[in-house]
Motif scaffolding. Structure first.
Motif: not given
Length: 767
Positions: A334-357
């Motif tokens: 476990c190296d604590f890093v999102f797989d960039e091939d599957m999740f190129p923008d994890p911070k942005g994705q998480i922020a969007r999910l929360k913003a969209e409710g």
């Protein structure tokens, strides 16, 4: 560990010595107890004192109703750590009393006393209530002793102990009809009498005698509990080596345990929580539905978005989304890093999910192991953050992750580094951590950074320091009562770092029943909050199992959909059956019900953390200790004080359950039944046996409520179930703070309604 071959013979390969008499009684150095000097043969003359071993039994008052018993052979043995962190909330004052008479010597600690027989050449210690002298249990002849293997023929052989194992053991008596419960999250028979139990954390699934959460505490139906104060491997023969005794043994020179007097299970658990810690609080949002990607399934950002959009379209609120293992790159766990091939923008994705409710919180899977393919492994190894072998190599194996190493949490620098990795995840928007594994910790050929610790004691204790570290990191970032784990491994004291789930179960009704037994046992071990993989982890649940598990899982304190190689979103289970009986409609219905129950659940959660009680699954014997049947019930449970739940395990919808004495009202239909009686009912997927106890004021969110976090005093429905004078309901806000108390007065009216807001409704369901 069985030291005897039947009642008469010693087991092959062992030499046994017993405390044969109490030769001398003195005060312990603290002045709060008595020390018994016990030779291993009867002393009939002065010559008998030579070439004879002795066992010391120190009996001390711990606090009111609690007495410790420490049995030691060789006092000079090093006391190596780690040790359980006892009295984290502060130790209560001790008030002991020692009395002597011609009958013997008695040590009293409030409501509990220990009496040592005054008869010559006798070993007999009884534990009883101070006021009524009700006998709880005893240490009788040949109940305290030591064992060597291989068997010695002369003490001279013990000049070199390297080829011998040394055990210390005690045997407390079991009375007629007495049952034993707890010992962590155990999936076998609820009553442990007749079982051999090894307290050694292991990844054995839910269908074996192994356990992820081994807690060295057990509860007796006779009004007491016993906490074994060591994290090392403890082996118990619970009415199995000797049918009338519980034998506790350790490979050591000393063994210490506490006997805790109730007399009720509630009082036993309250005192146990003083010893090992009260359960931590959890935020209101954590009670909502958690949705997981599942384990070995294929998923990426689009998959996650599709899941959440699909749940929203089906009116199924998701509070927490969980990214399981493959948010990380393969071989990098476990190296604590999102797989960039599957999740190129994890911070942005998480922020969007929360913003969209579509989701409020996000959780990710972690474990304390580092695969060598990740650059993180090289960094941690170079800095000395990984557990080592005795020759100085990093401890590695290919179990789970190729060449994986284990983070050494006895190294403060390693702890700081690990927390730093977590903080980067928090910066990405992660709110909660699933702390998986922590059981497969080697105990041979290892050297910890802290060389004062015993590797065998570290095996179980690792779960404590691992979860504590992550929990406190979450508290530091998000606030004291906002931290939530999803932990698999645990020992005594881990209740302070909620919450835990039941581990890897199969998608069968038998596995659901195993999970119920595991949750009940863990609750009787001092854990307030517990969850389960809804639908089962292994396999592909048929729709009927999925729907029955949904009903059960949404009435656990916490509720998560999670699987192994198959998804747990409902439309994948039944080909998107859109009917009222389909998986999607069933999940929506039970998720909404849990939201409505939140005013009750969250108030009960505050009481559970205060008193060391399980919220759900709460064993029936906690609420009905005087009903012998309640101690046998392992297919039903209480949610808090007032709700009884019996999951449905049969495909045709039949359920058999027991209602204790009193009037019980069906939550759905309002039908009243009187106990104590067994009942059989048949249920569709919209209901199960959910009964409300008499003398209950049940506060519910308004009809149609779907949120988990709202104002629990506004627009509520207050249902009165045979609520006589003095019946109460505590009102809390969504932070857990008390905002009022509803109480039925002499005139039958409910006082305290000023604390209610908006368009509340009071309904008398049963008069």
């Amino acid at each position: 560990m069985r030291f005897r071959d039947g009642q008469w013979n010693v087991a092959e390969g062992f030499r046994l010595e017993y405390a044969e008499e109490v030769y001398r009684i003195t005060k312990t150095p603290s002045g709060e107890g008595i020390s018994l000097l016990c030779p291993t043969r009867k002393i009939m003359s002065r010559g008998d004192t030579l070439n004879t071993g002795t066992i010391s039994v120190d009996i001390e008052a711990a606090f009111d109703g609690v007495i410790s018993v420490e049995t030691t052979h060789w006092q000079g043995a090093a006391r190596r750590g780690p040790d359980f962190s006892l009295f984290p909330g502060g130790k209560p004052e001790v008030s002991s009393k020692i009395t002597k008479s011609d009958k013997g010597t008695t040590l009293s600690s409030g409501s509990l006393s220990a009496s040592v027989s005054g008869k010559d050449h006798t070993f007999d210690v009884s534990f009883h209530s101070t006021d009524s002298n009700k006998l709880l249990t005893t240490l009788l002849n040949r109940s305290v002793g030591l064992a060597y293997t291989p068997a010695t023929s002369t003490p001279m052989q013990l000049a070199d102990m390297r080829n011998f194992k040394h055990y210390i053991f005690t045997q407390t008596t079991l009375s007629v009809g007495e049952s034993v419960h707890g010992l962590g999250e155990r999936f076998g028979a609820f009553n442990k009498v007749g079982q051999k139990v090894n307290l050694w954390n292991a990844d054995g699934g839910t269908s074996s005698d192994q356990a992820y959460k081994n807690v060295s505490f057990w509860m007796s139906s006779r009004g007491y509990g016993i906490f074994i104060d060591t994290p090392e491997r403890v082996e118990l023969e619970v009415g199995s080596e000797r049918c009338c005794r519980v034998q506790t043994s350790v490979e050591s020179q000393r063994l210490k345990w506490y006997i805790i007097h109730g007399p009720t299970p509630r009082e036993v658990l309250k005192k146990y929580s003083i010893l090992t810690g009260t359960p931590g609080s959890v935020p209101a949002w954590s009670f909502g539905l958690w949705l997981s990607t599942s384990f070995t399934t294929n998923y990426d950002e689009n998959t996650v978005n599709g899941f959440l959009e699909g749940m929203k379209a089906r009116d199924i609120p998701v509070e927490v989304f969980h990214f399981d293992c493959f948010w990380l790159k393969a071989f990098h766990w476990c190296d604590f890093v999102f797989d960039e091939d599957m999740f190129p923008d994890p911070k942005g994705q998480i922020a969007r999910l929360k913003a969209e409710g579509t989701v409020k919180k996000v959780c990710v899977w972690t474990n304390p192991y580092l695969g060598q393919a990740s650059p993180v492994f090289a960094e941690a190894a170079a800095k000395g953050y990984l557990l080592k072998r005795k020759n100085g190599d990093v401890f590695q194996w290919d179990m789970w992750q190729t060449g994986m190493g284990i983070v050494d949490f006895t190294n403060p620098a390693a702890c700081d580094w690990f927390v730093g990795c977590l903080e980067k995840l928090f910066d990405t928007g992660v709110d909660s951590i699933k702390t998986d594994f922590g059981e497969r910790i080697p105990s041979d050929d290892v050297q910890w950074f802290d060389q004062s610790v015993d590797p065998k004691r570290m095996h179980n204790y690792y779960a404590f320091i691992y979860n504590k570290l992550v929990y406190e990191a979450l508290q530091k970032r998000y606030g004291k009562n906002e931290a939530v784990l999803f932990a698999r491994s645990a020992v005594a004291g881990n209740q302070r770092f909620p919450l835990t789930w039941g581990g890897d179960c199969e998608s069968t009704p038998e596995a659901m029943a195993e999970s119920v037994r595991g949750g009940l046992s863990l609750g009787l071990s001092g854990f307030a909050f517990w969850s389960v993989d809804i639908g089962g982890f292994e396999g592909h649940p048929p729709p009927w199992i999925y729907k029955r598990w949904v009903a059960f899982g949404l009435l656990c304190s916490h509720s998560r959909l999670h699987g192994s190689g198959s998804y747990r979103v409902p439309w994948t289970v039944d080909n998107d059956d859109a009917s009222d009986e389909g998986c999607s409609a069933t999940l929506a219905r039970w998720t909404h019900l849990k939201a409505r129950l939140m005013p009750y659940l969250f108030a009960q959660a505050q009481a559970a953390t205060r008193d060391g009680l399980p919220l759900s699954l709460r064993a029936m014997c906690i609420e009905f200790p005087d009903d012998p049947t309640a101690w046998t019930l392992d297919r039903q449970f209480m949610v808090g004080d007032s709700l009884l739940v019996a999951p449905v395990f049969e495909e045709d919808g039949t359920a058999q359950f027991y209602l204790p004495k009193g009037r019980w009202t069906n939550f759905f239909s309002g039908e009243v039944k009187n106990g104590p009686v067994w009942f059989t009912e048949t249920h569709g997927f919209a209901t199960l046996p959910l009964y409300v106890r008499e003398a209950t004021l049940l506060v519910l969110g308004k009809e149609g409520e779907k949120r988990t976090v709202y104002d629990y005093a506004a627009d509520v429905e207050v249902r009165s179930y045979f609520a006589a004078e003095g019946t109460k309901a505590v009102l809390v806000d969504n932070t857990g703070a008390e905002v009022g108390v509803l109480e039925v007065g002499k005139d039958g009216e409910i006082a305290g309604k000023k604390a209610l807001k908006g368009d509340y409704v009071v309904t008398v369901v049963s008069a």
